[in-house]
Scaffold this motif. Structure first.
Motif, PDB file in Angstrom:
ATOM      1  N   ARG A 113       0.850  -1.189   0.000  1.00 55.75           N
ATOM      2  CA  ARG A 113       0.000   0.000   0.000  1.00 55.75           C
ATOM      3  C   ARG A 113       0.885   1.237   0.000  1.00 55.75           C
ATOM      4  O   ARG A 113       1.886   1.280   0.698  1.00 55.75           O
ATOM      5  CB  ARG A 113      -0.889   0.034   1.250  1.00 55.75           C
ATOM      6  CG  ARG A 113      -2.003  -0.946   1.225  1.00 55.75           C
ATOM      7  CD  ARG A 113      -2.897  -0.754   2.449  1.00 55.75           C
ATOM      8  NE  ARG A 113      -3.969  -1.709   2.434  1.00 55.75           N
ATOM      9  CZ  ARG A 113      -5.100  -1.561   1.763  1.00 55.75           C
ATOM     10  NH1 ARG A 113      -5.303  -0.456   1.061  1.00 55.75           N
ATOM     11  NH2 ARG A 113      -6.032  -2.490   1.792  1.00 55.75           N
ATOM     12  N   LEU A 157      -1.429   2.523   6.362  1.00 62.74           N
ATOM     13  CA  LEU A 157      -2.584   2.555   7.257  1.00 62.74           C
ATOM     14  C   LEU A 157      -3.881   2.960   6.562  1.00 62.74           C
ATOM     15  O   LEU A 157      -4.918   3.077   7.204  1.00 62.74           O
ATOM     16  CB  LEU A 157      -2.319   3.492   8.444  1.00 62.74           C
ATOM     17  CG  LEU A 157      -1.226   3.025   9.394  1.00 62.74           C
ATOM     18  CD1 LEU A 157      -0.989   4.069  10.483  1.00 62.74           C
ATOM     19  CD2 LEU A 157      -1.551   1.677  10.012  1.00 62.74           C
ATOM     20  N   ASP A 158      -3.841   3.162   5.256  1.00 62.87           N
ATOM     21  CA  ASP A 158      -5.033   3.548   4.509  1.00 62.87           C
ATOM     22  C   ASP A 158      -5.790   2.286   4.086  1.00 62.87           C
ATOM     23  O   ASP A 158      -5.274   1.496   3.297  1.00 62.87           O
ATOM     24  CB  ASP A 158      -4.639   4.352   3.279  1.00 62.87           C
ATOM     25  CG  ASP A 158      -5.822   4.799   2.440  1.00 62.87           C
ATOM     26  OD1 ASP A 158      -6.982   4.542   2.830  1.00 62.87           O
ATOM     27  OD2 ASP A 158      -5.594   5.413   1.387  1.00 62.87           O
ATOM     28  N   PRO A 159      -7.009   2.075   4.580  1.00 59.70           N
ATOM     29  CA  PRO A 159      -7.737   0.850   4.252  1.00 59.70           C
ATOM     30  C   PRO A 159      -8.429   0.871   2.888  1.00 59.70           C
ATOM     31  O   PRO A 159      -9.033  -0.125   2.503  1.00 59.70           O
ATOM     32  CB  PRO A 159      -8.783   0.761   5.371  1.00 59.70           C
ATOM     33  CG  PRO A 159      -9.053   2.184   5.726  1.00 59.70           C
ATOM     34  CD  PRO A 159      -7.719   2.899   5.554  1.00 59.70           C
ATOM     35  N   GLU A 167      -9.427   0.516  -0.932  1.00 55.74           N
ATOM     36  CA  GLU A 167      -9.088  -0.506  -1.923  1.00 55.74           C
ATOM     37  C   GLU A 167      -8.911   0.129  -3.301  1.00 55.74           C
ATOM     38  O   GLU A 167      -9.183   1.294  -3.496  1.00 55.74           O
ATOM     39  CB  GLU A 167     -10.170  -1.593  -1.958  1.00 55.74           C
ATOM     40  CG  GLU A 167     -10.176  -2.464  -0.721  1.00 55.74           C
ATOM     41  CD  GLU A 167      -8.868  -3.225  -0.499  1.00 55.74           C
ATOM     42  OE1 GLU A 167      -8.210  -3.622  -1.466  1.00 55.74           O
ATOM     43  OE2 GLU A 167      -8.505  -3.406   0.675  1.00 55.74           O
ATOM     44  N   ALA A 175       0.348  -7.126   7.969  1.00 59.25           N
ATOM     45  CA  ALA A 175      -0.825  -6.308   8.264  1.00 59.25           C
ATOM     46  C   ALA A 175      -0.577  -5.523   9.544  1.00 59.25           C
ATOM     47  O   ALA A 175       0.171  -5.975  10.421  1.00 59.25           O
ATOM     48  CB  ALA A 175      -2.069  -7.182   8.412  1.00 59.25           C
ATOM     49  N   SER A 195      -2.569  -3.209  12.728  1.00 57.88           N
ATOM     50  CA  SER A 195      -3.805  -2.885  13.428  1.00 57.88           C
ATOM     51  C   SER A 195      -3.540  -1.688  14.336  1.00 57.88           C
ATOM     52  O   SER A 195      -2.547  -1.668  15.058  1.00 57.88           O
ATOM     53  CB  SER A 195      -4.285  -4.076  14.267  1.00 57.88           C
ATOM     54  OG  SER A 195      -5.411  -3.701  15.052  1.00 57.88           O
ATOM     55  N   THR A 213      -9.242  -5.029  14.123  1.00 58.53           N
ATOM     56  CA  THR A 213      -9.270  -5.004  12.664  1.00 58.53           C
ATOM     57  C   THR A 213      -7.843  -4.883  12.151  1.00 58.53           C
ATOM     58  O   THR A 213      -6.969  -4.352  12.838  1.00 58.53           O
ATOM     59  CB  THR A 213     -10.112  -3.825  12.121  1.00 58.53           C
ATOM     60  OG1 THR A 213      -9.535  -2.599  12.566  1.00 58.53           O
ATOM     61  CG2 THR A 213     -11.564  -3.923  12.589  1.00 58.53           C
ATOM     62  N   TRP A 214      -7.624  -5.382  10.940  1.00 60.83           N
ATOM     63  CA  TRP A 214      -6.287  -5.404  10.345  1.00 60.83           C
ATOM     64  C   TRP A 214      -6.321  -4.787   8.957  1.00 60.83           C
ATOM     65  O   TRP A 214      -7.287  -4.989   8.214  1.00 60.83           O
ATOM     66  CB  TRP A 214      -5.768  -6.840  10.249  1.00 60.83           C
ATOM     67  CG  TRP A 214      -5.519  -7.446  11.583  1.00 60.83           C
ATOM     68  CD1 TRP A 214      -6.406  -8.177  12.334  1.00 60.83           C
ATOM     69  CD2 TRP A 214      -4.324  -7.358  12.357  1.00 60.83           C
ATOM     70  NE1 TRP A 214      -5.821  -8.543  13.515  1.00 60.83           N
ATOM     71  CE2 TRP A 214      -4.545  -8.061  13.565  1.00 60.83           C
ATOM     72  CE3 TRP A 214      -3.087  -6.753  12.143  1.00 60.83           C
ATOM     73  CZ2 TRP A 214      -3.570  -8.182  14.546  1.00 60.83           C
ATOM     74  CZ3 TRP A 214      -2.116  -6.875  13.120  1.00 60.83           C
ATOM     75  CH2 TRP A 214      -2.361  -7.580  14.305  1.00 60.83           C
ATOM     76  N   ILE A 215      -5.256  -4.071   8.600  1.00 60.57           N
ATOM     77  CA  ILE A 215      -5.061  -3.536   7.260  1.00 60.57           C
ATOM     78  C   ILE A 215      -3.850  -4.252   6.676  1.00 60.57           C
ATOM     79  O   ILE A 215      -2.718  -4.029   7.110  1.00 60.57           O
ATOM     80  CB  ILE A 215      -4.817  -2.016   7.279  1.00 60.57           C
ATOM     81  CG1 ILE A 215      -6.005  -1.300   7.903  1.00 60.57           C
ATOM     82  CG2 ILE A 215      -4.540  -1.506   5.864  1.00 60.57           C
ATOM     83  CD1 ILE A 215      -5.736   0.172   8.215  1.00 60.57           C
ATOM     84  N   THR A 216      -4.111  -5.152   5.750  1.00 61.81           N
ATOM     85  CA  THR A 216      -3.003  -5.825   5.065  1.00 61.81           C
ATOM     86  C   THR A 216      -2.350  -4.792   4.158  1.00 61.81           C
ATOM     87  O   THR A 216      -3.024  -4.148   3.354  1.00 61.81           O
ATOM     88  CB  THR A 216      -3.496  -7.040   4.268  1.00 61.81           C
ATOM     89  OG1 THR A 216      -4.130  -7.944   5.182  1.00 61.81           O
ATOM     90  CG2 THR A 216      -2.348  -7.735   3.560  1.00 61.81           C
ATOM     91  N   ASN A 217      -1.016  -4.626   4.314  1.00 59.28           N
ATOM     92  CA  ASN A 217      -0.357  -3.536   3.599  1.00 59.28           C
ATOM     93  C   ASN A 217       0.855  -3.956   2.773  1.00 59.28           C
ATOM     94  O   ASN A 217       1.462  -3.122   2.123  1.00 59.28           O
ATOM     95  CB  ASN A 217       0.028  -2.416   4.577  1.00 59.28           C
ATOM     96  CG  ASN A 217       0.839  -2.910   5.753  1.00 59.28           C
ATOM     97  OD1 ASN A 217       1.693  -3.774   5.607  1.00 59.28           O
ATOM     98  ND2 ASN A 217       0.565  -2.368   6.926  1.00 59.28           N
TER      99      ASN A 217
END
Length: 158
Positions: free
Chosen positions: A21, A25-27, A29, A136, A138, A144-148
């Protein structure tokens, strides 16, 4: 998979397709939020498979990193330490193990852009010639998790 030699598969030279990403930290898509770039990793096993080391070069990014993985038999767990050439800092480890399905899950605490984050690494899709790693973050204590970051690794022929 035997946890004590869990990273035994990861030896040799790998071509790596990275996808990360643009803002970790930006979720949001969509392809415009991701960037793809190549890498080259050289990995080795030590201590009868209870230690693993790799150095990865990101030629289009102008930096490199390395990972040291150590197995603790008393805890039946691995600790994974990352450092990169830009900072020269050894980051806090993520710790964990491989499950019966061969997937490795590792968690830890770190900081990103001045914010405290939980970190999760997942190793999956492991074969004799390939593997997948993802990272990821959190910011809500793991709810919650943001895969990056994804790395798709393919072993080079000798």
């Amino acid at each position: 998979m035997d946890n004590s030699t869990g990273f035994g598969f990861f030896t040799g030279t790998y071509d790596v397709v990275n996808r990360w990403r643009k803002d970790f930290l930006d979720p949001a898509e969509g392809d415009d939020h991701w960037e793809e770039f190549p890498g080259l990793s050289r990995a080795s096993a030590h201590f009868d498979g209870r230690a693993s080391f790799d150095e990865i070069d990101f030629p289009t990014k102008g930096f490199a990193g390395l990972t040291l993985r150590l197995y603790d038999p008393a805890a039946d767990a691995w600790s994974l330490y990352w450092a990169n050439r830009r900072t020269g800092v050894l980051y806090p480890p993520v710790t964990g193990r491989f499950g019966p399905d061969g997937t490795g899950r590792f968690h830890g605490d770190d900081e990103y852009a001045g914010r405290k984050v939980k970190v999760r690494f997942v190793w999956s899709g492991i074969t004799a010639t390939s593997a997948h790693w993802e990272q990821a973050f959190s910011v809500d204590d793991g709810r919650t998790w943001i895969t990056n970051w994804h790395m798709h690794m393919t072993r080079r022929e000798d």
